[in-house]
Write an enzyme that holds these catalytic residues in place. Structure first.
Site, PDB file in Angstrom:
ATOM      1  N   THR A   1      -2.928  14.733  -3.249  1.00  0.00           N
ATOM      2  CA  THR A   1      -1.488  14.956  -3.368  1.00  0.00           C
ATOM      3  C   THR A   1      -1.212  16.315  -4.011  1.00  0.00           C
ATOM      4  O   THR A   1      -2.091  16.931  -4.621  1.00  0.00           O
ATOM      5  CB  THR A   1      -0.835  13.862  -4.222  1.00  0.00           C
ATOM      6  OG1 THR A   1      -1.287  13.998  -5.581  1.00  0.00           O
ATOM      7  CG2 THR A   1      -1.188  12.474  -3.710  1.00  0.00           C
TER       8      THR A   1
ATOM      9  N   ASP B   1      -1.906   3.613 -14.416  1.00  0.00           N
ATOM     10  CA  ASP B   1      -1.530   4.121 -15.742  1.00  0.00           C
ATOM     11  C   ASP B   1      -2.757   4.136 -16.647  1.00  0.00           C
ATOM     12  O   ASP B   1      -3.408   3.109 -16.833  1.00  0.00           O
ATOM     13  CB  ASP B   1      -0.444   3.226 -16.336  1.00  0.00           C
ATOM     14  CG  ASP B   1       0.264   3.874 -17.519  1.00  0.00           C
ATOM     15  OD1 ASP B   1      -0.433   4.495 -18.350  1.00  0.00           O
ATOM     16  OD2 ASP B   1       1.493   3.753 -17.614  1.00  0.00           O
TER      17      ASP B   1
ATOM     18  N   GLU C   1      -3.276  -2.471  -1.421  1.00  0.00           N
ATOM     19  CA  GLU C   1      -3.112  -1.366  -2.367  1.00  0.00           C
ATOM     20  C   GLU C   1      -2.245  -1.828  -3.525  1.00  0.00           C
ATOM     21  O   GLU C   1      -1.134  -2.332  -3.322  1.00  0.00           O
ATOM     22  CB  GLU C   1      -2.487  -0.132  -1.720  1.00  0.00           C
ATOM     23  CG  GLU C   1      -2.331   0.999  -2.728  1.00  0.00           C
ATOM     24  CD  GLU C   1      -1.923   2.324  -2.115  1.00  0.00           C
ATOM     25  OE1 GLU C   1      -1.938   3.329  -2.856  1.00  0.00           O
ATOM     26  OE2 GLU C   1      -1.594   2.356  -0.917  1.00  0.00           O
TER      27      GLU C   1
ATOM     28  N   GLU D   1      -1.901  16.070  -7.697  1.00  0.00           N
ATOM     29  CA  GLU D   1      -3.334  16.113  -7.976  1.00  0.00           C
ATOM     30  C   GLU D   1      -3.877  17.525  -7.802  1.00  0.00           C
ATOM     31  O   GLU D   1      -4.687  17.998  -8.610  1.00  0.00           O
ATOM     32  CB  GLU D   1      -4.055  15.144  -7.035  1.00  0.00           C
ATOM     33  CG  GLU D   1      -5.557  15.075  -7.232  1.00  0.00           C
ATOM     34  CD  GLU D   1      -6.220  14.138  -6.247  1.00  0.00           C
ATOM     35  OE1 GLU D   1      -7.459  14.110  -6.222  1.00  0.00           O
ATOM     36  OE2 GLU D   1      -5.506  13.442  -5.500  1.00  0.00           O
TER      37      GLU D   1
END
Length: 255
Positions: free
Chosen positions: A232, A161, A86, A235
């Site tokens: 999340t 980003d 990850e 989100e």
């Protein structure tokens, strides 16, 4: 990766390092190095007392020091198991949740920001997770020097980003040289899963991933969110406001 409350951590929602404007010339030497550590300054983020305690207590076991050599990952994890890389796990909440629900897989998280490393170590300690290791270093150099070709069973890149200004798009992580390098580290049949909440970046991801000849899309374009990727709080807030989220899942061709 996007985390539950970026402001609490003193970090913005998209938790990448920021390129140093004065070091842009370094990118021209090797396009793969557009995220080289010397071209980056880390965002200032406060390390909490709990994170510092976790760094001290769990860092020696779960943080792997960067070194320009191939480590014995089976020895480091204490077993031979499917291995997932990850890149940019943010504060680590999703990383920990995925690892908890996939105990038969091992997860190697790469993150440059110390608060995020401390936060994930804290979760590892609280949840008793043993299938996560962390490298606090630039992902490109880790990929080049510490990940062997055809050794990964998957790669996760969640909410990198977006560099939303057009003149900054060249700084985005998902670019052809990096994708080619990632693909070379995947086993045949292994997957690359990206997610973003910026439509323009999703379109670029689809174009770049689709142009890599060793990868094939698992969907016609964007994939449904796989069950293993949690939604999340951050989100979920965005979805309530009508913001989109795009998942892309590609696989390494067997031939």
């Amino acid at each position: 990766m996007m985390h539950d409350d970026p402001n609490e951590a003193g970090l913005p929602p998209h938790n990448d390092a920021i390129p140093d404007e004065t070091a842009e010339g370094a990118d021209e030497v090797n396009p793969l190095h557009h995220r080289r550590i010397r071209s980056f300054v880390t965002r200032a983020g406060r390390v909490s007392t709990g994170q510092r305690r976790a760094l001290d207590e769990f860092g020696p076991r779960f943080v792997v020091p960067y070194a320009p050599e191939m480590p014995d990952w089976d020895a480091i994890f204490g077993r031979s198991a499917p291995r997932i890389l990850e890149i940019g796990f943010g504060m680590g909440a999703s990383t920990a949740e995925i690892a908890a629900h996939r105990p038969s897989d091992d997860f190697l998280g790469v993150e440059v920001h110390e608060p995020g490393v401390g936060a994930l170590l804290k979760l590892i300690g609280e949840q008793g997770l043993s299938n996560i290791r962390i490298i606090q270093h630039d992902a490109v150099e880790v990929l080049e020097h510490m990940i062997a070709p055809a050794s990964l069973d998957g790669v996760h890149i969640f909410f990198p980003d977006p560099w939303h200004k057009a003149r900054h798009h060249k700084r985005r992580l998902i670019q052809p040289p990096l994708v080619a390098h990632l693909a070379s580290r995947l086993k045949p049949g292994a997957y690359l899963h990206c997610a973003t909440d910026w439509q323009n970046y999703a379109e670029q991801m689809l174009e770049v991933l689709g142009a890599e000849p060793t990868l094939e899309n698992t969907a016609a374009d964007y994939a449904p969110r796989p069950d293993y990727r949690p939604v999340t709080k951050f989100e979920r807030r965005g979805l309530r406001l009508g913001h989109g989220v795009w998942d892309l899942v590609f696989r390494k061709r067997a031939d």
